[in-house]
Design a protein around this motif. Structure first.
Motif, PDB file in Angstrom:
ATOM      1  N   LEU A 231     -11.223  14.971  -5.468  1.00  0.00           N
ATOM      2  CA  LEU A 231     -10.044  14.250  -5.956  1.00  0.00           C
ATOM      3  C   LEU A 231      -8.748  14.895  -5.489  1.00  0.00           C
ATOM      4  N   GLU A 232      -7.820  14.054  -5.028  1.00  0.00           N
ATOM      5  CA  GLU A 232      -6.465  14.559  -4.805  1.00  0.00           C
ATOM      6  C   GLU A 232      -5.717  14.515  -6.135  1.00  0.00           C
ATOM      7  N   HIS A 233      -4.752  15.418  -6.315  1.00  0.00           N
ATOM      8  CA  HIS A 233      -3.987  15.445  -7.564  1.00  0.00           C
ATOM      9  C   HIS A 233      -2.628  16.090  -7.334  1.00  0.00           C
TER      10      HIS A 233
ATOM     11  N   ALA B 155      12.384   8.549  -6.470  1.00  0.00           N
ATOM     12  CA  ALA B 155      12.407   8.555  -5.000  1.00  0.00           C
ATOM     13  C   ALA B 155      11.292   7.685  -4.420  1.00  0.00           C
ATOM     14  N   LEU B 156      10.471   7.098  -5.292  1.00  0.00           N
ATOM     15  CA  LEU B 156       9.283   6.376  -4.805  1.00  0.00           C
ATOM     16  C   LEU B 156       9.283   4.909  -5.228  1.00  0.00           C
ATOM     17  N   THR B 157      10.481   4.361  -5.479  1.00  0.00           N
ATOM     18  CA  THR B 157      10.550   3.018  -6.063  1.00  0.00           C
ATOM     19  C   THR B 157      10.046   1.923  -5.118  1.00  0.00           C
TER      20      THR B 157
ATOM     21  N   GLN C 286       1.275   0.949  -9.151  1.00  0.00           N
ATOM     22  CA  GLN C 286      -0.120   1.148  -9.558  1.00  0.00           C
ATOM     23  C   GLN C 286      -0.836   2.196  -8.705  1.00  0.00           C
ATOM     24  N   ALA C 287      -0.261   2.508  -7.534  1.00  0.00           N
ATOM     25  CA  ALA C 287      -0.863   3.539  -6.690  1.00  0.00           C
ATOM     26  C   ALA C 287      -0.304   4.916  -7.020  1.00  0.00           C
ATOM     27  N   LEU C 288       0.706   4.957  -7.888  1.00  0.00           N
ATOM     28  CA  LEU C 288       1.409   6.221  -8.138  1.00  0.00           C
ATOM     29  C   LEU C 288       1.198   6.788  -9.537  1.00  0.00           C
ATOM     30  N   THR C 289       1.378   5.952 -10.572  1.00  0.00           N
ATOM     31  CA  THR C 289       1.419   6.497 -11.933  1.00  0.00           C
ATOM     32  C   THR C 289       0.123   6.231 -12.688  1.00  0.00           C
TER      33      THR C 289
ATOM     34  N   VAL D 265       0.838  -1.207   0.000  1.00  0.00           N
ATOM     35  CA  VAL D 265       0.000   0.000   0.000  1.00  0.00           C
ATOM     36  C   VAL D 265       0.868   1.250   0.000  1.00  0.00           C
ATOM     37  N   LEU D 266       0.330   2.314  -0.608  1.00  0.00           N
ATOM     38  CA  LEU D 266       0.987   3.615  -0.556  1.00  0.00           C
ATOM     39  C   LEU D 266       1.062   4.058   0.906  1.00  0.00           C
ATOM     40  N   VAL D 267       2.142   4.690   1.289  1.00  0.00           N
ATOM     41  CA  VAL D 267       2.237   5.239   2.645  1.00  0.00           C
ATOM     42  C   VAL D 267       1.302   6.458   2.723  1.00  0.00           C
ATOM     43  N   PRO D 268       0.358   6.463   3.663  1.00  0.00           N
ATOM     44  CA  PRO D 268      -0.534   7.624   3.778  1.00  0.00           C
ATOM     45  C   PRO D 268       0.282   8.899   4.018  1.00  0.00           C
ATOM     46  N   ARG D 269      -0.121   9.989   3.339  1.00  0.00           N
ATOM     47  CA  ARG D 269       0.644  11.236   3.423  1.00  0.00           C
ATOM     48  C   ARG D 269      -0.193  12.338   4.045  1.00  0.00           C
ATOM     49  N   PRO D 270       0.487  13.269   4.723  1.00  0.00           N
ATOM     50  CA  PRO D 270      -0.269  14.336   5.395  1.00  0.00           C
ATOM     51  C   PRO D 270      -1.133  15.156   4.434  1.00  0.00           C
ATOM     52  N   GLU D 271      -0.686  15.328   3.179  1.00  0.00           N
ATOM     53  CA  GLU D 271      -1.489  16.166   2.266  1.00  0.00           C
ATOM     54  C   GLU D 271      -2.879  15.577   2.018  1.00  0.00           C
ATOM     55  N   THR D 272      -3.006  14.264   2.201  1.00  0.00           N
ATOM     56  CA  THR D 272      -4.298  13.623   1.967  1.00  0.00           C
ATOM     57  C   THR D 272      -5.307  13.975   3.067  1.00  0.00           C
TER      58      THR D 272
ATOM     59  N   ALA E  10      10.406  12.404 -13.077  1.00  0.00           N
ATOM     60  CA  ALA E  10      11.675  12.116 -12.399  1.00  0.00           C
ATOM     61  C   ALA E  10      11.472  11.841 -10.900  1.00  0.00           C
ATOM     62  N   HIS E  11      10.417  12.421 -10.337  1.00  0.00           N
ATOM     63  CA  HIS E  11      10.058  12.270  -8.934  1.00  0.00           C
ATOM     64  C   HIS E  11       9.888  10.784  -8.539  1.00  0.00           C
ATOM     65  N   LEU E  12       9.568   9.940  -9.537  1.00  0.00           N
ATOM     66  CA  LEU E  12       9.322   8.517  -9.268  1.00  0.00           C
ATOM     67  C   LEU E  12      10.556   7.790  -8.758  1.00  0.00           C
TER      68      LEU E  12
ATOM     69  N   SER F 193     -11.343  10.263  -3.701  1.00  0.00           N
ATOM     70  CA  SER F 193     -10.264   9.395  -4.168  1.00  0.00           C
ATOM     71  C   SER F 193      -8.927  10.117  -4.154  1.00  0.00           C
ATOM     72  N   ASN F 194      -7.913   9.370  -3.706  1.00  0.00           N
ATOM     73  CA  ASN F 194      -6.523   9.782  -3.915  1.00  0.00           C
ATOM     74  C   ASN F 194      -5.972   8.778  -4.924  1.00  0.00           C
ATOM     75  N   PRO F 195      -6.234   9.023  -6.204  1.00  0.00           N
ATOM     76  CA  PRO F 195      -5.855   8.037  -7.223  1.00  0.00           C
ATOM     77  C   PRO F 195      -4.383   8.184  -7.590  1.00  0.00           C
ATOM     78  N   PRO F 196      -3.838   7.272  -8.378  1.00  0.00           N
ATOM     79  CA  PRO F 196      -2.494   7.516  -8.905  1.00  0.00           C
ATOM     80  C   PRO F 196      -2.567   8.737  -9.825  1.00  0.00           C
ATOM     81  N   TYR F 197      -1.578   9.646  -9.709  1.00  0.00           N
ATOM     82  CA  TYR F 197      -1.642  10.849 -10.563  1.00  0.00           C
ATOM     83  C   TYR F 197      -0.279  11.339 -11.040  1.00  0.00           C
ATOM     84  N   ILE F 198       0.744  10.526 -10.857  1.00  0.00           N
ATOM     85  CA  ILE F 198       2.068  10.945 -11.321  1.00  0.00           C
ATOM     86  C   ILE F 198       2.256  10.482 -12.771  1.00  0.00           C
ATOM     87  N   ALA F 199       2.819  11.355 -13.609  1.00  0.00           N
ATOM     88  CA  ALA F 199       3.073  11.000 -15.008  1.00  0.00           C
ATOM     89  C   ALA F 199       4.118   9.893 -15.065  1.00  0.00           C
TER      90      ALA F 199
HETATM   91  N1  GLN Z   1       1.395  12.343  -3.201  1.00  0.00           N
HETATM   92  C1  GLN Z   1       2.205  11.267  -3.694  1.00  0.00           C
HETATM   93  C2  GLN Z   1       3.579  11.775  -4.075  1.00  0.00           C
HETATM   94  O1  GLN Z   1       3.693  12.600  -4.942  1.00  0.00           O
HETATM   95  C3  GLN Z   1       1.572  10.583  -4.861  1.00  0.00           C
HETATM   96  C4  GLN Z   1       0.339   9.874  -4.461  1.00  0.00           C
HETATM   97  C5  GLN Z   1      -0.529   9.537  -5.604  1.00  0.00           C
HETATM   98  O2  GLN Z   1      -0.094   9.380  -6.752  1.00  0.00           O
HETATM   99  N2  GLN Z   1      -1.753   9.429  -5.329  1.00  0.00           N
HETATM  100  O3  GLN Z   1       4.531  11.390  -3.478  1.00  0.00           O
END
Ligand code: GLN
Length: 277
Positions: free
Chosen positions: A237-239, A199-201, A206-209, A91-98, A195-197, A185-191
């Motif tokens: 929606l989060e984005h 740091a998120l390996t 599927q939760a990110l992109t 699972v994605l680590v829950p983030r404060p922005e959510t 390059a930010h990815l 929903s906090n869906p995946p929203y990274i392109a």
């Molecule tokens: N907020 C996350 C990040 O940018 C991405 C989470 C998401 O794609 N829903 O690190």
């Protein structure tokens, strides 16, 4: 005793973390986990020697943290909206922005009557569980397409005694004929090329992109949501920090009114929502 100095103490363990570039607070959290004692004790007893097993376990965790593994996975837990949630690499680590999304949904969920809310792509269950705790009379449904994620979410619900209906579903797939007052929903929203990815390996891809511009999931949700909303229902929606104009346009084009964006605690435009006109 020979009087030889202890080769490994709390203080030394913390200084090794500094040398490896691991933040002091992270090192304290790992050490406190390994030794099963509070940070305050560690700070007051930084000359305490570390047993061999503790040294080995701490060394392993420190190396993994230095290599970029999220602290939450190493500890197996993350706090979200005041709830301690179990998390694993499924699972994605829950983030404060959510929490911004949760606060907005809470404003829309009445305290004095039953309303139905669904959390799409719930992951650890963070959003759904925060809503269930704050609005005990709401009917909270949560879906995820990942069976391992849903198992973690359900376990989190059990451990907090919170009732959520957990459903395996690809977005609205298993929700045919069901309508909600609020969809979040906090869906995946990274392109996919972001390059930010790098740091998120460690987190589930599927939760990110979501496609070349990161908006594939959001486009799908905006298009499908009207058939699942009650009259005057809301979609929130989060984005990404630079996606607010695009998400606003998608909502307006799909016939949503009262379209607005909210900023997260870092001041970034982070959630956009609209009301079914
Ligand atoms: N907020 C996350 C990040 O940018 C991405 C989470 C998401 O794609 N829903 O690190």
């Amino acid at each position: 005793m020979s009087g030889a100095p202890a080769v490994d103490t709390v203080a030394l363990a913390l200084s090794v973390a500094r040398q490896r570039g691991v933040p002091r607070l992270d090192a304290l959290a790992l050490l406190s986990d390994v030794l099963a004692c509070p940070r305050s004790w560690l700070l007051a007893h930084d000359d305490a020697p570390l047993a061999l097993a503790a040294r080995a376990r701490y060394g392993d965790l420190l190396a993994r943290r230095a290599a970029g593994e999220p602290l939450a996975y190493l500890l197996g837990t993350k706090e979200f909206f005041g709830l301690a949630l179990a998390v694993t690499p499924d699972v994605l680590v829950p983030r404060p922005e959510t929490e911004t999304l949760v606060e907005w949904a809470l404003e829309l969920l009445p305290v004095d009557r039953v309303a139905a809310v669904v959390d799409l792509g719930t992951g650890s269950g963070a959003i759904a569980l925060a809503l269930a705790q704050q609005r005990p009379q709401a009917r909270v449904i949560a879906i995820d397409s990942s069976a391992p994620a849903l198992a973690i979410a359900a376990a989190n619900g059990l451990s907090h005694g919170l009732a959520v209906e957990w459903l395996p579903s690809d977005w609205f797939g298993a929700l045919a004929g069901r309508r909600f007052d609020v969809i979040v929903s906090n869906p995946p929203y990274i392109a996919t090329g972001d390059a930010h990815l790098q740091a998120l390996t460690h987190e589930p891809r599927q939760a990110l992109t979501s496609g070349p511009d990161g908006l594939d999931a959001i486009r799908h949700l905006v298009g499908a949501a009207p058939a699942h909303l009650q009259a005057a229902g809301w979609l929130l929606l989060e984005h990404g920090h630079d996606q607010a104009p695009a998400v606003q346009a998608l909502l307006a084009d799909a016939g949503f009114g009262e379209v607005r964006t909210r900023r997260d605690l870092a001041g970034l435009p982070r959630c956009t929502g609209g009301r079914l006109a």
